[in-house]
Design a protein around this motif. Structure first.
Motif, PDB file in Angstrom:
ATOM      1  N   SER A 158       2.171   4.522   5.274  1.00  0.00           N
ATOM      2  CA  SER A 158       2.053   5.886   5.792  1.00  0.00           C
ATOM      3  C   SER A 158       0.619   6.177   6.237  1.00  0.00           C
ATOM      4  N   PRO A 159       0.454   6.805   7.403  1.00  0.00           N
ATOM      5  CA  PRO A 159      -0.895   7.147   7.857  1.00  0.00           C
ATOM      6  C   PRO A 159      -1.555   8.213   6.978  1.00  0.00           C
ATOM      7  N   TYR A 160      -0.737   8.876   6.145  1.00  0.00           N
ATOM      8  CA  TYR A 160      -1.298   9.937   5.292  1.00  0.00           C
ATOM      9  C   TYR A 160      -1.782   9.401   3.945  1.00  0.00           C
ATOM     10  N   ASP A 161      -1.470   8.125   3.657  1.00  0.00           N
ATOM     11  CA  ASP A 161      -1.938   7.544   2.398  1.00  0.00           C
ATOM     12  C   ASP A 161      -3.412   7.152   2.515  1.00  0.00           C
ATOM     13  N   PHE A 162      -4.054   6.999   1.360  1.00  0.00           N
ATOM     14  CA  PHE A 162      -5.468   6.606   1.273  1.00  0.00           C
ATOM     15  C   PHE A 162      -5.716   5.335   2.101  1.00  0.00           C
ATOM     16  N   VAL A 328      -3.599   6.752 -12.243  1.00  0.00           N
ATOM     17  CA  VAL A 328      -4.315   7.619 -11.287  1.00  0.00           C
ATOM     18  C   VAL A 328      -4.855   6.822 -10.088  1.00  0.00           C
ATOM     19  N   ALA A 329      -4.405   5.580  -9.941  1.00  0.00           N
ATOM     20  CA  ALA A 329      -4.896   4.755  -8.819  1.00  0.00           C
ATOM     21  C   ALA A 329      -4.521   5.400  -7.488  1.00  0.00           C
ATOM     22  N   LEU A 330      -5.417   5.220  -6.505  1.00  0.00           N
ATOM     23  CA  LEU A 330      -5.172   5.820  -5.192  1.00  0.00           C
ATOM     24  C   LEU A 330      -4.144   5.045  -4.375  1.00  0.00           C
ATOM     25  N   SER A 331      -3.785   3.843  -4.820  1.00  0.00           N
ATOM     26  CA  SER A 331      -2.744   3.084  -4.125  1.00  0.00           C
ATOM     27  C   SER A 331      -2.017   2.195  -5.114  1.00  0.00           C
ATOM     28  N   ASP A 332      -0.752   1.950  -4.841  1.00  0.00           N
ATOM     29  CA  ASP A 332       0.063   1.008  -5.618  1.00  0.00           C
ATOM     30  C   ASP A 332      -0.037   1.170  -7.134  1.00  0.00           C
ATOM     31  N   SER A 333       0.051   2.418  -7.620  1.00  0.00           N
ATOM     32  CA  SER A 333      -0.144   2.631  -9.055  1.00  0.00           C
ATOM     33  C   SER A 333       0.967   1.977  -9.894  1.00  0.00           C
ATOM     34  N   GLN A 334       2.153   1.787  -9.299  1.00  0.00           N
ATOM     35  CA  GLN A 334       3.303   1.218 -10.031  1.00  0.00           C
ATOM     36  C   GLN A 334       3.088  -0.231 -10.460  1.00  0.00           C
ATOM     37  N   GLN A 335       2.284  -0.937  -9.709  1.00  0.00           N
ATOM     38  CA  GLN A 335       2.287  -2.387  -9.893  1.00  0.00           C
ATOM     39  C   GLN A 335       0.990  -2.972 -10.448  1.00  0.00           C
ATOM     40  N   GLN A 336      -0.043  -2.128 -10.623  1.00  0.00           N
ATOM     41  CA  GLN A 336      -1.303  -2.683 -11.120  1.00  0.00           C
ATOM     42  C   GLN A 336      -1.292  -2.744 -12.651  1.00  0.00           C
ATOM     43  N   MET A 337      -2.003  -3.743 -13.177  1.00  0.00           N
ATOM     44  CA  MET A 337      -2.090  -3.865 -14.637  1.00  0.00           C
ATOM     45  C   MET A 337      -3.265  -3.052 -15.151  1.00  0.00           C
TER      46      MET A 337
END
Ligand code: PRE
Length: 359
Positions: A158-162, A328-337
Motif C-alpha cells: 500500500s502506498p499509505y504504509d510506512f 509496535v513495529a512500523l512494518s510486518d509486526s505479525q512476523q518479526q521475532m
C-alpha cells in the motif's frame, strides 16, 4: 492380407530412413548456413526466409495431408534448425554450474557466504530509529550472527504504509553495524540509489518485487559490492536464474540468491516456501543460496522449523526479522521475532545436529 500389411510396413520403414537421411542432410546444410551467418553477425532466425520456403513448399504440395499440417511440420523442422545453429555454449548461463562447476564463495570483508558454514542475516524489517537498530544489533552480535539487516527503502503493497527512512535509514544501519562489528545489508529499490547504497552497505539487497527490474539489476552488476537477490513473488527458477544472469553478466559475480517463498493458492502461510528451490539452485547454479524464513512463512511460529528445513536441504544461510517490540513495529509486526524469541531461535539453530555452523 497380412502379407500386404507387412509389405506396406516395410515400405514405410524405408521411407522413414529416407526422411531421416534427408533431415540430417538438411541439418548439415543448415549448420553450414549458420556458420556463415554467425561470421557475418547475422541472427539465426530469419522469418522472411521461412515464409518464402513455406510458400514454395505449399505450392508444390499435392496431399494427402492438409496444408496446415504440412506448414506445422515444416515449422517444427525450422525450429530444430535454429536450435542447431545456436551455439550451445552461448546459451549456457554464466550463473550455471555447467559454466562454473565450483561453488562461488561471496566474501563480505572477513565474512564468507557459501563456504559450507551457515550464515545468518538478522535484523528489523524496517529501520525505525538508531535506538531500535542498536538494540537488535547488540543481540544479533551476542548470538554470534555476522550480518545485520534493516529496510530503509521499503517497497510496500500500500502506498499509505510506512515507506522507510531512505538514506537516513542506511546511515542508522551503518552506525549500528560499525558499533557492533556487523556487516550490513539493506534493500535498494531504485537504480539511482545503488551508488548511495554502496557507500553505506556491505551487501546490497534486491527485493522480490524488483527481481525483474532490469535497470536495477544492470546497475547492481556494475558495482563492486556483493548483491543479495531475492526470488520474485511468482518467478520460476529459470526466471530467477536469468535475473541473476543480468547482474553477473555486467561483471559482478559476488551474488547471493535468496528463496523467500512464492505465491500459491495456499493461505495458511504468507507465501509458500519452495524448499526444493534450494537444492535445485545449488545444483543448477554455483552461487550461494539463502532462505528468508520471515517473508516465506509470514508466521513467527514457523520461523524455526522453516529455518531448520532450509539448513537441512543445504541452504548457505537463513534470513529472519527481529524487532525489540514487534507489536509496535512500523512494518510486518505479525512476523518479526522479539529478542527472547530470537535468542531461542538461534540457540536451536546452533545445535550440532542442525547443520555446520560457524558460531
Ligand atoms: C533456416 C533456419 C533458420 C531461419 O529462421 C531460416 C531458415 C532453415 O531451417 O531453413 C536456414 C537458414 O538459416 C537460412 O536460410 O538463413
Amino acid at each position: 492380407m497380412s502379407n500386404h500389411l507387412d509389405q506396406l510396413r516395410e515400405e514405410l520403414d524405408q521411407v522413414n530412413i529416407k526422411i531421416l537421411e534427408l533431415i540430417n542432410e538438411r541439418g548439415r546444410l543448415v549448420k553450414e548456413i549458420g556458420d556463415i551467418k554467425t561470421s557475418q553477425g547475422m541472427k539465426a532466425y530469419d522469418p522472411v526466409r521461412e515464409r518464402e520456403m513455406l510458400n514454395h513448399i505449399v505450392e508444390q504440395h499435392e496431399g494427402p495431408f492438409e496444408y496446415s499440417t504440412i506448414e506445422h511440420l515444416f515449422k517444427e523442422i525450422f525450429k530444430a534448425a535454429k536450435e542447431l545453429q545456436e551455439d550451445d555454449y552461448q546459451k549456457t548461463l554464466l550463473v550455471s554450474r555447467e559454466k562454473k562447476p565450483t561453488d562461488t564463495v561471496v566474501n563480505v570483508g572477513d565474512v564468507s557466504v557459501g563456504n559450507g558454514q551457515s550464515q545468518f542475516v538478522m535484523g528489523p524489517c524496517s529501520v525505525e530509529s538508531q535506538a531500535q537498530v542498536d538494540t537488535v544489533a547488540k543481540s544479533v552480535k551476542e548470538q554470534g550472527v555476522n550480518i545485520l539487516r534493516g529496510g530503509a527503502f521499503k517497497p510496500r503493497t500500500s502506498p499509505y504504509d510506512f515507506q522507510g527512512l531512505g538514506e537516513e535509514g542506511l546511515k542508522i544501519l551503518r552506525n549500528s553495524g560499525d558499533r557492533y562489528g556487523l556487516k550490513v545489508v539493506s534493500e535498494i529499490t531504485n537504480p539511482k540509489d545503488i551508488e548511495v547504497g554502496s557507500q553505506y552497505l556491505d551487501i546490497i539487497q534486491i527485493g522480490a518485487r524488483n527481481m525483474q527490474n532490469f535497470d536495477l539489476l544492470k546497475e547492481a552488476g556494475k558495482v563492486n559490492k556483493p548483491i543479495l537477490l531475492k526470488r520474485g513473488l511468482a518467478a520460476t527458477i529459470n526466471e530467477f536464474m536469468n535475473a541473476a544472469e543480468y547482474i553477473v553478466s555486467q561483471g559482478n559475480s559476488d551474488l547471493i540468491l535468496c528463496e523467500r517463498g512464492i505465491r500459491t493458492y495456499e493461505t495458511a502461510t504468507r507465501n509458500t516456501l519452495d524448499i526444493t528451490a534450494v537444492p535445485v539452485l545449488k545444483q543448477e547454479t554455483h552461487l550461494p543460496v539463502m532462505v528468508d524464513v520471515t517473508h516465506s512463512t509470514g508466521r513467527r511460529d514457523l520461523l524455526l522449523p522453516a529455518a531448520k528445513a532450509a539448513l537441512a536441504v543445504g541452504a548457505d544461510g537463513v534470513m529472519a526479522e527481529v524487532h525489540p517490540d514487534p507489536a509496535v513495529a512500523l512494518s510486518d509486526s505479525q512476523q518479526q521475532m522479539d529478542i527472547p524469541t530470537f535468542e531461542y531461535f538461534m540457540e536451536q539453530l546452533k545445535q550440532p545436529n542442525v547443520t555446520a555452523h560457524n558460531i
